[in-house]
Design a protein around this motif. Sequence first.
Motif, PDB file in Angstrom:
ATOM      1  N   LEU A  81       0.834  -1.206   0.000  1.00  0.00           N
ATOM      2  CA  LEU A  81       0.000   0.000   0.000  1.00  0.00           C
ATOM      3  C   LEU A  81       0.867   1.255   0.000  1.00  0.00           C
ATOM      4  O   LEU A  81       0.620   2.190  -0.765  1.00  0.00           O
ATOM      5  CB  LEU A  81      -0.926  -0.012   1.219  1.00  0.00           C
ATOM      6  CG  LEU A  81      -1.901   1.152   1.345  1.00  0.00           C
ATOM      7  CD1 LEU A  81      -2.978   1.063   0.274  1.00  0.00           C
ATOM      8  CD2 LEU A  81      -2.542   1.185   2.718  1.00  0.00           C
ATOM      9  N   LEU A  82       1.893   1.276   0.850  1.00  0.00           N
ATOM     10  CA  LEU A  82       2.757   2.447   0.926  1.00  0.00           C
ATOM     11  C   LEU A  82       3.634   2.589  -0.314  1.00  0.00           C
ATOM     12  O   LEU A  82       4.033   3.697  -0.673  1.00  0.00           O
ATOM     13  CB  LEU A  82       3.636   2.368   2.177  1.00  0.00           C
ATOM     14  CG  LEU A  82       2.884   2.410   3.508  1.00  0.00           C
ATOM     15  CD1 LEU A  82       3.847   2.236   4.667  1.00  0.00           C
ATOM     16  CD2 LEU A  82       2.118   3.720   3.662  1.00  0.00           C
ATOM     17  N   ARG A  83       3.939   1.476  -0.961  1.00  0.00           N
ATOM     18  CA  ARG A  83       4.735   1.497  -2.193  1.00  0.00           C
ATOM     19  C   ARG A  83       3.870   1.849  -3.397  1.00  0.00           C
ATOM     20  O   ARG A  83       4.359   1.930  -4.517  1.00  0.00           O
ATOM     21  CB  ARG A  83       5.380   0.123  -2.399  1.00  0.00           C
ATOM     22  CG  ARG A  83       6.429   0.054  -3.508  1.00  0.00           C
ATOM     23  CD  ARG A  83       7.705   0.715  -3.118  1.00  0.00           C
ATOM     24  NE  ARG A  83       8.752   0.420  -4.069  1.00  0.00           N
ATOM     25  CZ  ARG A  83       9.496   1.327  -4.669  1.00  0.00           C
ATOM     26  NH1 ARG A  83       9.316   2.608  -4.417  1.00  0.00           N
ATOM     27  NH2 ARG A  83      10.435   0.980  -5.509  1.00  0.00           N
ATOM     28  N   LYS A  84       2.584   2.088  -3.143  1.00  0.00           N
ATOM     29  CA  LYS A  84       1.620   2.403  -4.202  1.00  0.00           C
ATOM     30  C   LYS A  84       1.517   1.259  -5.218  1.00  0.00           C
ATOM     31  O   LYS A  84       1.421   1.481  -6.431  1.00  0.00           O
ATOM     32  CB  LYS A  84       1.971   3.719  -4.896  1.00  0.00           C
ATOM     33  CG  LYS A  84       1.876   4.929  -3.997  1.00  0.00           C
ATOM     34  CD  LYS A  84       2.239   6.202  -4.718  1.00  0.00           C
ATOM     35  CE  LYS A  84       2.006   7.419  -3.831  1.00  0.00           C
ATOM     36  NZ  LYS A  84       2.858   7.418  -2.634  1.00  0.00           N
ATOM     37  N   ARG A  85       1.517   0.033  -4.693  1.00  0.00           N
ATOM     38  CA  ARG A  85       1.392  -1.134  -5.544  1.00  0.00           C
ATOM     39  C   ARG A  85       0.259  -2.031  -5.075  1.00  0.00           C
ATOM     40  O   ARG A  85       0.316  -3.254  -5.226  1.00  0.00           O
ATOM     41  CB  ARG A  85       2.713  -1.921  -5.553  1.00  0.00           C
ATOM     42  CG  ARG A  85       3.811  -1.200  -6.315  1.00  0.00           C
ATOM     43  CD  ARG A  85       5.061  -2.025  -6.394  1.00  0.00           C
ATOM     44  NE  ARG A  85       6.042  -1.359  -7.237  1.00  0.00           N
ATOM     45  CZ  ARG A  85       7.292  -1.778  -7.404  1.00  0.00           C
ATOM     46  NH1 ARG A  85       7.698  -2.874  -6.779  1.00  0.00           N
ATOM     47  NH2 ARG A  85       8.116  -1.133  -8.178  1.00  0.00           N
ATOM     48  N   ALA A  86      -0.752  -1.419  -4.511  1.00  0.00           N
ATOM     49  CA  ALA A  86      -1.874  -2.214  -4.006  1.00  0.00           C
ATOM     50  C   ALA A  86      -2.564  -2.965  -5.131  1.00  0.00           C
ATOM     51  O   ALA A  86      -2.918  -4.146  -4.998  1.00  0.00           O
ATOM     52  CB  ALA A  86      -2.860  -1.306  -3.275  1.00  0.00           C
ATOM     53  N   LEU A  87      -2.759  -2.308  -6.276  1.00  0.00           N
ATOM     54  CA  LEU A  87      -3.450  -2.965  -7.388  1.00  0.00           C
ATOM     55  C   LEU A  87      -2.567  -4.006  -8.067  1.00  0.00           C
ATOM     56  O   LEU A  87      -3.066  -4.837  -8.824  1.00  0.00           O
ATOM     57  CB  LEU A  87      -3.920  -1.931  -8.404  1.00  0.00           C
ATOM     58  CG  LEU A  87      -5.119  -1.078  -7.966  1.00  0.00           C
ATOM     59  CD1 LEU A  87      -5.490  -0.095  -9.050  1.00  0.00           C
ATOM     60  CD2 LEU A  87      -6.307  -1.957  -7.618  1.00  0.00           C
ATOM     61  N   LEU A  88      -1.249  -3.956  -7.824  1.00  0.00           N
ATOM     62  CA  LEU A  88      -0.388  -4.983  -8.386  1.00  0.00           C
ATOM     63  C   LEU A  88      -0.749  -6.356  -7.823  1.00  0.00           C
ATOM     64  O   LEU A  88      -0.626  -7.373  -8.503  1.00  0.00           O
ATOM     65  CB  LEU A  88       1.079  -4.658  -8.095  1.00  0.00           C
ATOM     66  CG  LEU A  88       2.123  -5.595  -8.703  1.00  0.00           C
ATOM     67  CD1 LEU A  88       1.986  -5.635 -10.210  1.00  0.00           C
ATOM     68  CD2 LEU A  88       3.524  -5.163  -8.307  1.00  0.00           C
ATOM     69  N   SER A  89      -1.203  -6.384  -6.584  1.00  0.00           N
ATOM     70  CA  SER A  89      -1.619  -7.653  -5.997  1.00  0.00           C
ATOM     71  C   SER A  89      -2.841  -8.212  -6.722  1.00  0.00           C
ATOM     72  O   SER A  89      -3.034  -9.435  -6.781  1.00  0.00           O
ATOM     73  CB  SER A  89      -1.931  -7.466  -4.512  1.00  0.00           C
ATOM     74  OG  SER A  89      -2.953  -6.504  -4.319  1.00  0.00           O
ATOM     75  N   ASP A  90      -3.681  -7.337  -7.279  1.00  0.00           N
ATOM     76  CA  ASP A  90      -4.838  -7.806  -8.049  1.00  0.00           C
ATOM     77  C   ASP A  90      -4.378  -8.496  -9.322  1.00  0.00           C
ATOM     78  O   ASP A  90      -4.847  -9.595  -9.661  1.00  0.00           O
ATOM     79  CB  ASP A  90      -5.729  -6.606  -8.376  1.00  0.00           C
ATOM     80  CG  ASP A  90      -7.116  -7.033  -8.813  1.00  0.00           C
ATOM     81  OD1 ASP A  90      -7.434  -8.234  -8.676  1.00  0.00           O
ATOM     82  OD2 ASP A  90      -7.878  -6.184  -9.300  1.00  0.00           O
ATOM     83  N   ALA A  91      -3.451  -7.869 -10.045  1.00  0.00           N
ATOM     84  CA  ALA A  91      -2.906  -8.506 -11.241  1.00  0.00           C
ATOM     85  C   ALA A  91      -2.177  -9.801 -10.885  1.00  0.00           C
ATOM     86  O   ALA A  91      -2.253 -10.804 -11.606  1.00  0.00           O
ATOM     87  CB  ALA A  91      -1.955  -7.540 -11.955  1.00  0.00           C
ATOM     88  N   LEU A  92      -1.475  -9.777  -9.760  1.00  0.00           N
ATOM     89  CA  LEU A  92      -0.717 -10.946  -9.315  1.00  0.00           C
ATOM     90  C   LEU A  92      -1.652 -12.122  -9.039  1.00  0.00           C
ATOM     91  O   LEU A  92      -1.378 -13.255  -9.428  1.00  0.00           O
ATOM     92  CB  LEU A  92       0.083 -10.565  -8.073  1.00  0.00           C
ATOM     93  CG  LEU A  92       1.106 -11.514  -7.475  1.00  0.00           C
ATOM     94  CD1 LEU A  92       2.172 -10.706  -6.745  1.00  0.00           C
ATOM     95  CD2 LEU A  92       0.451 -12.458  -6.489  1.00  0.00           C
ATOM     96  N   SER A  93      -2.765 -11.859  -8.367  1.00  0.00           N
ATOM     97  CA  SER A  93      -3.688 -12.947  -8.027  1.00  0.00           C
ATOM     98  C   SER A  93      -4.364 -13.512  -9.269  1.00  0.00           C
ATOM     99  O   SER A  93      -4.551 -14.726  -9.395  1.00  0.00           O
ATOM    100  CB  SER A  93      -4.740 -12.442  -7.037  1.00  0.00           C
ATOM    101  OG  SER A  93      -5.555 -11.452  -7.636  1.00  0.00           O
ATOM    102  N   HIS A  94      -4.720 -12.650 -10.231  1.00  0.00           N
ATOM    103  CA  HIS A  94      -5.358 -13.149 -11.448  1.00  0.00           C
ATOM    104  C   HIS A  94      -4.368 -13.908 -12.327  1.00  0.00           C
ATOM    105  O   HIS A  94      -4.770 -14.766 -13.124  1.00  0.00           O
ATOM    106  CB  HIS A  94      -5.980 -11.992 -12.240  1.00  0.00           C
ATOM    107  CG  HIS A  94      -7.271 -11.509 -11.661  1.00  0.00           C
ATOM    108  ND1 HIS A  94      -7.340 -10.775 -10.510  1.00  0.00           N
ATOM    109  CD2 HIS A  94      -8.553 -11.687 -12.075  1.00  0.00           C
ATOM    110  CE1 HIS A  94      -8.609 -10.500 -10.240  1.00  0.00           C
ATOM    111  NE2 HIS A  94      -9.364 -11.038 -11.166  1.00  0.00           N
TER     112      HIS A  94
END
Length: 493
Positions: A81-94
């Motif tokens: 979240l602090l690295r501004k990569r919260a949505l990267l986890s969405d791509a990672l999970s898909h």
Amino acid sequence: MTGRRGRRPPVGWILWAGLLALLPALPETARAAGLSNPFPEWPTWQEIFRVLTLRDYNTRVVIIGTAFLGMAAGLVGTFLLLRKRALLSDALSHATLPGIALAFILMTALGGDGKNLIGLIAGAAVFSVLGTASVILIQRHSRLKDDAALGIVLSSYFGLGIALMGIATRMASGNAAGLNSFIYGKTASMLFLDAVLIAAAALISAVFCILFFKEFTLICFDGEYAAAQGWPVTRLDFLMMSLAIVVTVIGLQAVGLILVVALLIIPPAAARFWTHNLRRMLWLSGLFGAASGLVGSGISALMANLPAGAVIVLTASAVFFVSMVLGSARGLLKTGLERHRLKGKIARENLLRALYEWIESCSDSQTPDACLLRSVPFGVMQARRSWTAGLLRRTLAGLEAEGLVRRDPPESCMLTAEGWDAARHVVRKHRLWEAYLITHADIAPGQVDWGADEIEHILDPEMIRTLERMLPAAPGDALPESPHPIAPQGGAD
């Protein structure tokens, strides 16, 4: 029908009232039609006691496993979240979906057991790394924005996963493989080995978050400075994303690839409302994640018709909304009260400064005894800042309650001795900042008033002392001269 002519009844309210009236009859209607009751039944006190005391083996495994999963996701998600990569986890999970399907196809084609959990998890992990690498490559080697890169990778890998999943389900053992559980989650079927694996991953994540706390903090807040200082930013980023991949992969069985991203984002977002300290935020996030897993799986155990993965995410969402409203650091209630207080302080100080400057413009002497005899009409004050009559009277009433002003005739007021000192202090802060903006920021005297008005209300004593040292023309308690003298408006009563 009474009221205004032509007024129609609110159709929306009528529909809602009808729906609420029909809800109690739906279970009976379903039973009369030979259908099972779609609504969860309220548990008995004996069932609640059994869940709270973890009497049942399966309940014990599921609750402990999801609690550890929530803790791991909360810890790792804080840095995402602090690295501004919260949505990267969405791509990672898909991106895990094609890995799961391809691993099943390969293991079945080679004559092995396509349902082997270790093989399926290994395939998910490999494609998670590929998905993360794809996002990073697009970000670094193209002019596309981050959101475009995430959208491309997420949709491409998910589309590939759906296609491979169609191939897998048409194989001989594909229908019975339970591959859809990786999409939607199947918490109730968690085994003891799954819970042990989740607990081990959670402990590893906690250990790495503690060991690399300083390094992760540095690259989250200022990655360019970390690179300039010689820190291995790329390797630290890879380690952080590796932890996210581990949490995502072990969470597939519990909540599914669609909902696992919620456990990585919601707990740290909720913790952000309670503290400004990163260390506290980290442990609060882990606590919120663990509590979401524990409470959500407990509720699902009590109500058989509610899927555990969805309830866990809804519990985390409830924690988020409570934190958003009641958070002690950034909650809406606290910020609303602070904004209200600041608004009142600004109105109070603006009125004191207006009273002082009007009296100053009408007086040849600036001694308190002479100035305190000046009475300022309400009309003059209202015209100086375009105050509404209501705001002016409320602010004057507050100043009168503090003993800073007193009403003279009914439609005018004057400063008391304490009010004169308070007004002089406010004017001094304003003019010190004006002098700073003119001498150090090259702002024209005719335009400096608005800039000073924006910040004068939040100047602390340390900043005032700094300004005094920078502006030798205003030593001690001297009042700097106004760069834009105000012409008198009206006479004194």
